[in-house]
Design a protein around this motif. Structure first.
Motif, PDB file in Angstrom:
ATOM      1  N   ASP A  11      33.109  35.376  33.700  1.00 56.42           N
ATOM      2  CA  ASP A  11      34.274  36.251  33.712  1.00 56.42           C
ATOM      3  C   ASP A  11      34.946  36.239  32.343  1.00 56.42           C
ATOM      4  N   LEU A  12      35.015  37.389  31.701  1.00 60.84           N
ATOM      5  CA  LEU A  12      35.647  37.477  30.385  1.00 60.84           C
ATOM      6  C   LEU A  12      37.146  37.206  30.438  1.00 60.84           C
ATOM      7  N   ASN A  13      37.733  37.289  31.608  1.00 55.03           N
ATOM      8  CA  ASN A  13      39.168  37.053  31.758  1.00 55.03           C
ATOM      9  C   ASN A  13      39.494  35.612  32.141  1.00 55.03           C
ATOM     10  N   ASP A  14      38.513  34.739  32.145  1.00 51.08           N
ATOM     11  CA  ASP A  14      38.716  33.329  32.469  1.00 51.08           C
ATOM     12  C   ASP A  14      39.661  32.700  31.440  1.00 51.08           C
ATOM     13  N   PRO A  15      40.762  32.089  31.890  1.00 50.41           N
ATOM     14  CA  PRO A  15      41.703  31.467  30.956  1.00 50.41           C
ATOM     15  C   PRO A  15      41.051  30.382  30.084  1.00 50.41           C
ATOM     16  N   LYS A  18      39.314  32.019  27.220  1.00 47.79           N
ATOM     17  CA  LYS A  18      40.289  32.447  26.208  1.00 47.79           C
ATOM     18  C   LYS A  18      40.742  31.269  25.349  1.00 47.79           C
ATOM     19  N   THR A  40      27.430  37.542  29.435  1.00 39.30           N
ATOM     20  CA  THR A  40      27.850  37.576  30.839  1.00 39.30           C
ATOM     21  C   THR A  40      26.713  37.968  31.776  1.00 39.30           C
ATOM     22  N   SER A  65      31.998  27.753  28.740  1.00 43.62           N
ATOM     23  CA  SER A  65      33.256  28.477  28.655  1.00 43.62           C
ATOM     24  C   SER A  65      34.469  27.570  28.826  1.00 43.62           C
TER      25      SER A  65
END
Length: 70
Positions: A11-15, A18, A40, A65
């Motif tokens: 998931d590119l939105n995984d905190p 980031k 991904t 990640s």
């Protein structure tokens, strides 16, 4: 020396992802000598293989990640 960093991610939105990206940007390694490939597709193992094939660096590093560079 060119460095390629590969990160398999679901998931590119995984905190955590980031946080990893921010920790990579905070490094003093020249940004024009580094690429960060976030893959991904597929399983973690297939994502690593995809990243390795796409990498242009002389040195390849694989980061999960949830890793963070200090």
């Amino acid at each position: 020396m060119k460095l390629s960093l590969i990160t398999p991610a679901k998931d590119l939105n995984d905190p955590k992802l980031k946080e990893l990206i921010a920790s990579i940007k905070a490094q003093d390694f020249p940004s024009d000598q580094m690429e960060h490939l976030i893959i991904t597709e597929g399983t973690s193992e297939s994502a690593k293989a995809i990243g390795i094939r796409a990498a242009k660096g002389e040195i390849i590093g694989i980061l999960a990640s949830d890793n963070e560079l200090m």
